[in-house]
Each structure stands twice: as structure tokens, then as C-alpha cells.
Design a protein around this motif. Structure first.
Motif, PDB file in Angstrom:
ATOM      1  N   GLU A  91      -5.784  -1.862  -6.653  1.00 37.37           N
ATOM      2  CA  GLU A  91      -6.934  -1.107  -6.011  1.00 37.37           C
ATOM      3  C   GLU A  91      -6.184   0.277  -6.458  1.00 37.37           C
ATOM      4  OE1 GLU A  91      -8.778  -1.726  -2.421  1.00 37.37           O
ATOM      5  OE2 GLU A  91      -9.710  -2.467  -3.376  1.00 37.37           O
ATOM      6  N   LEU A  92      -6.676   1.372  -6.590  1.00 34.43           N
ATOM      7  CA  LEU A  92      -7.157   2.951  -6.658  1.00 34.43           C
ATOM      8  C   LEU A  92      -8.277   3.627  -5.410  1.00 34.43           C
ATOM      9  CD1 LEU A  92      -5.866   3.675  -9.845  1.00 34.43           C
ATOM     10  CD2 LEU A  92      -4.452   3.293  -8.036  1.00 34.43           C
ATOM     11  N   VAL A  93      -7.684   3.930  -4.824  1.00 36.06           N
ATOM     12  CA  VAL A  93      -8.855   4.734  -3.750  1.00 36.06           C
ATOM     13  C   VAL A  93      -8.117   6.302  -3.167  1.00 36.06           C
ATOM     14  CG1 VAL A  93      -9.915   4.556  -1.162  1.00 36.06           C
ATOM     15  CG2 VAL A  93      -9.625   2.103  -3.368  1.00 36.06           C
ATOM     16  N   PRO A  94      -9.515   6.924  -3.722  1.00 34.77           N
ATOM     17  CA  PRO A  94      -8.765   8.235  -3.304  1.00 34.77           C
ATOM     18  C   PRO A  94      -8.838   8.791  -1.382  1.00 34.77           C
ATOM     19  CG  PRO A  94     -10.962   8.322  -4.038  1.00 34.77           C
ATOM     20  CD  PRO A  94     -10.261   7.043  -3.920  1.00 34.77           C
ATOM     21  N   GLY A  95      -7.874   9.160  -1.295  1.00 33.06           N
ATOM     22  CA  GLY A  95      -7.823   9.319   0.383  1.00 33.06           C
ATOM     23  C   GLY A  95      -9.226  10.574   0.957  1.00 33.06           C
TER      24      GLY A  95
ATOM     25  N   ALA B 172       0.484   5.795  -0.279  1.00 35.31           N
ATOM     26  CA  ALA B 172      -0.328   6.429   0.426  1.00 35.31           C
ATOM     27  C   ALA B 172       0.161   7.440   0.176  1.00 35.31           C
ATOM     28  CB  ALA B 172      -1.525   6.728   1.314  1.00 35.31           C
TER      29      ALA B 172
ATOM     30  N   GLN C  91       0.502  -0.887  -0.013  1.00 33.05           N
ATOM     31  CA  GLN C  91       0.000  -0.302  -0.116  1.00 33.05           C
ATOM     32  C   GLN C  91       1.002   1.692   0.177  1.00 33.05           C
ATOM     33  OE1 GLN C  91      -3.233  -1.006   3.744  1.00 33.05           O
ATOM     34  NE2 GLN C  91      -4.721  -1.319   1.975  1.00 33.05           N
TER      35      GLN C  91
ATOM     36  N   THR D 290      -3.151   0.302  -3.868  1.00 32.00           N
ATOM     37  CA  THR D 290      -3.166  -1.207  -3.179  1.00 32.00           C
ATOM     38  C   THR D 290      -2.703  -2.027  -3.671  1.00 32.00           C
ATOM     39  OG1 THR D 290      -4.622  -0.516  -1.373  1.00 32.00           O
ATOM     40  CG2 THR D 290      -4.087  -3.279  -1.246  1.00 32.00           C
TER      41      THR D 290
ATOM     42  N   LEU E  21     -10.512   7.949 -11.245  1.00 38.12           N
ATOM     43  CA  LEU E  21      -9.324   7.170 -11.085  1.00 38.12           C
ATOM     44  C   LEU E  21      -9.258   5.920 -11.996  1.00 38.12           C
ATOM     45  CD1 LEU E  21     -10.865   6.861  -7.686  1.00 38.12           C
ATOM     46  CD2 LEU E  21      -8.932   8.116  -8.393  1.00 38.12           C
TER      47      LEU E  21
ATOM     48  N   PRO F 218     -13.980  10.622  -8.486  1.00 41.50           N
ATOM     49  CA  PRO F 218     -13.844   9.510  -8.479  1.00 41.50           C
ATOM     50  C   PRO F 218     -13.943   9.180  -9.973  1.00 41.50           C
ATOM     51  CG  PRO F 218     -15.748   9.840  -7.090  1.00 41.50           C
ATOM     52  CD  PRO F 218     -14.767  11.420  -7.540  1.00 41.50           C
TER      53      PRO F 218
ATOM     54  N   LEU G 196      -4.418   9.201  -3.434  1.00 44.46           N
ATOM     55  CA  LEU G 196      -4.167   8.418  -3.032  1.00 44.46           C
ATOM     56  C   LEU G 196      -4.233   7.454  -2.711  1.00 44.46           C
ATOM     57  CD1 LEU G 196      -6.013   7.284  -6.143  1.00 44.46           C
ATOM     58  CD2 LEU G 196      -3.636   7.410  -7.011  1.00 44.46           C
ATOM     59  N   GLU G 197      -4.168   6.506  -2.319  1.00 47.40           N
ATOM     60  CA  GLU G 197      -4.338   5.310  -1.723  1.00 47.40           C
ATOM     61  C   GLU G 197      -4.293   4.418  -3.000  1.00 47.40           C
ATOM     62  OE1 GLU G 197      -5.742   2.528   0.895  1.00 47.40           O
ATOM     63  OE2 GLU G 197      -5.364   4.205   2.547  1.00 47.40           O
TER      64      GLU G 197
END
Length: 371
Positions: free
Chosen positions: A352-356, A300, A298, A364, A311, A308, A361-362
Motif C-alpha cells: 500500500e502506497l499513501v502520500p504523506g 515513511a 511501514q 505499508t 502512486l 495521487p 511517501l508512506e
């Protein structure tokens, strides 16, 4: 390669249906013979079955086996002929109905072979083998169409990106040739910068192509060691931008190419540093394993909030965050996350891309753990 002519599937099914009907009719006639006709005497003395008193008139006529065969055989032949005609006609009709989905699938295959991948079968009806085949074929066409479109966009973007530094180099050389008094040191420095960018872009394209082809290298690699190596390499860049770089977690053993995996980790950490707050940003790198047999990496960072809808485009080639082009010293080629995605796929992993929650950005990376 020549192919010998043969019977069509519809004709084969028709003959099979007709043969089955004829076999059923033959078995029925054989049943009549076995359980009925063989018990009829071959010769019956009808003269003995007369009225008492000497009138000579028979009380009743009892047919023997020959009489029954003469009466039964022609009618049985007529019935078998009707069964044959019924089997052929009905079999031809039923075979056509059953093979109609294959005709649509064949047509879609020929359309796809002609270069049109947008055609879909969309077979209606209940779930059966033909519906399953049709849906699988449609899914394959959709995936092929997406990949071809992605490759076309990649080729167009790559040619554009490579043409830019080459055009700049040609322009600088033309200026130097027309103006010999121009300062050579400045010209050489600019040519060096442009050529370095072209070389980096070419190497990134080759690495991306290598990742797309997959890797046959299977060696034990610990993502935690790669994370520490990447962090140590990029620490001067982080300090220059006044960004705190932290590496935490434990061992994350995987099997694959150490070179590709190191490039993946380096790209993630470098992107997290470059796409961050101007000063005072933070980048955290965490490694470990999960109970489901997955090694996790991970990365971040802090930064501006990301919409969103942006992404899904970040892993496409030549996409650079919220802007198409950066003007600082780390412009990049827009292939960082595209290479990461390619390497992850080559190692049968997931990205996996997830907005903080507060921006940034985080990312994984989940890869199968090495047993």
C-alpha cells in the motif's frame, strides 16, 4: 496426437431431448396399459346383451381388449413418431440456443490463441453458468493483456537501460584507443562507474525475475530484525544526507525467503532516504502485527508532495519518482519499488502506497503472520 471423431455437444443434447420425450411418451402408454387396458376382459359375449323379446339386436357393443389394442396401437405409433420428430427438431433448436454462449466463448478463445488479447465476450443476459464463465474468461483476458503489456514495457525499458552503459563503455574504449595519451586513471574510474551500474542493473533484473517466479523457501523471518539490519547498513547514507533514521515497533514474524525479504526492506529504506528532503529529513520504520493475522512493515519519509495519480506508477519497472532519471550518485535503475512489489506478491502479501500529509511517501507492507 490424433483425436477420434465424435458427436457434437449440440447433437448429443438433441438426442438426449428426443430420448427424454420418447421416454415420457412410452411411460404414458405404459400407464394407459397398466391402469386401463389390463382391466378390460379378453373376450366379451356381446350375444347375451340383446333386447328382451327375442329380436336379437344388441343393446350396445362392448369392445374387448383386442378391439382396443387394434384401435389404439396405430394411433399410439403415430403419436410416438410425432413426439420423436418434435423432440429432434425442438431439441436441436433448444440446444442451439443454449450452446450459443459457448460458441462465442470458443471464438474468443481462438482469437486469444492467435495473439489478440483485447477481444472480450461481454455476454449479455441474466446471471447463469455461461455468464459466469464468460465474465471469468473476460477477467482472465484482461489480466493477461495487462501482464503482457507490462512485460513488453519492461523488456523495452530493460534493453534501453542496459544498452546505455554498454554504449558508454564502448565510447570510452574507442576514445582511449584513438587517444593513447588520455589519462588512464580517469578512464578506468569512469569505466568502473559505468560497469558497476550495468552490474547493479543486471542483478536488479535477476532479482525482479526471481520475485515474479515466487519462492519455495519457507523459513521463519522477523521483519523487525530485518528492519534493524537494513537501517544499520544504510545509516552512513542517512548521516551523509543529514537524515534522521528511526526504527520502532515490535516483532513481525512471517514465513518466506529471508534474502528476498531483506532486499525488500533494504530497498524501501534506501528509497525513503534517497527520495527525501535535501537536509533535515526523517525516515521512520515501524514493524508490528495486526489482529487480522497480518505482520506489518511501514516505512515513511519526508519529502516533496506526491500527486495521487503518480502512486500507481511507482511500482512499475524503471519509474523513478517524479522524474525518469536522477543525476546524483544514487541514480538507481528505477527497480526499487518494482522489486518490493514483486517480493510482496511472492509472499502472498499486499503493498500500500499513501502520500504523506506534509509530503513524502508512506509504504505499508502486509504479509501473513507466521503461526
Amino acid at each position: 496426437m490424433t483425436r477420434e471423431p465424435g458427436l457434437s455437444a449440440r447433437l448429443k443434447l438433441t438426442l438426449s431431448y428426443a430420448g427424454f420425450v420418447m421416454l415420457a411418451g412410452g411411460l404414458l402408454l405404459a400407464t394407459v396399459w397398466v391402469f386401463l387396458l389390463r382391466y378390460v376382459p379378453e373376450v366379451i359375449d356381446n350375444a347375451r346383451m340383446t333386447e328382451p323379446g327375442g329380436s336379437g339386436l344388441p343393446v350396445m357393443f362392448v369392445p374387448n381388449r383386442s378391439d382396443l389394442l387394434r384401435a389404439f396401437a396405430p394411433r399410439a405409433a403415430v403419436v410416438l413418431t410425432l413426439l420423436l420428430v418434435f423432440g429432434l427438431v425442438g431439441g436441436w433448436f433448444l440446444a442451439g440456443r443454449m450452446l450459443a454462449p459457448l460458441t462465442r466463448i470458443t471464438y474468443a478463445t481462438r482469437v486469444a490463441a492467435g495473439g489478440s488479447l483485447s477481444h472480450r465476450i461481454r455476454l449479455e443476459g441474466r446471471e447463469d453458468e455461461f455468464r459466469e464463465l464468460s465474465d471469468a474468461f473476460d477477467s482472465m483476458l484482461a489480466k493477461l493483456e495487462s501482464q503482457v503489456a507490462e512485460q513488453q514495457r519492461f523488456a523495452a525499458n530493460a534493453s534501453h537501460e542496459l544498452r546505455t552503459p554498454l554504449a558508454i563503455s564502448q565510447a570510452l574504449l574507442d576514445v582511449a584507443r584513438k587517444d593513447p595519451t588520455r589519462i588512464r586513471k580517469d578512464l578506468i574510474e569512469r569505466l568502473h562507474t559505468v560497469n558497476t551500474r550495468a552490474i547493479d542493473l543486471t542483478e536488479a533484473l535477476l532479482l525482479l525475475s526471481r520475485g515474479d517466479r515466487g519462492t519455495d523457501i519457507r523459513e521463519h523471518v522477523d521483519l523487525s530484525l530485518l528492519a534493524e539490519e537494513a537501517a544499520e547498513t544504510l545509516l552512513p547514507l542517512a548521516e551523509k544526507r543529514q537524515i534522521t533514521l528511526e526504527v520502532t515497533g515490535g516483532a513481525a514474524p512471517v514465513i518466506g525467503s529471508a534474502e528476498l525479504l531483506l532486499r525488500m526492506v533494504t530497498n524501501l529504506v534506501q528509497n525513503a532516504i534517497v527520495h527525501n528532503l535535501p537536509t533535515g529529513g526523517v525516515v521512520t520504520v515501524h514493524t508490528g502485527t495486526r489482529p487480522a493475522g497480518v505482520s506489518v512493515l511501514q516505512v515513511a519519509n519526508t519529502g516533496r508532495p506526491l500527486p495521487p495519480e503518480l502512486l500507481p506508477t511507482l511500482t512499475e519497472p524503471f519509474q523513478r519518482g517524479t522524474e525518469r532519471v536522477r543525476t546524483d550518485e544514487h541514480a538507481g535503475a528505477g527497480l526499487g519499488l518494482a522489486i518490493v512489489h514483486s517480493v510482496v506478491r511472492a509472499h502472498d502479501g499486499m503493498l500500500e502506497l499513501v502520500p504523506g500529509p506534509d509530503g513524502g511517501l508512506e509504504v505499508t507492507v502486509m504479509l501473513p503472520v507466521a503461526q
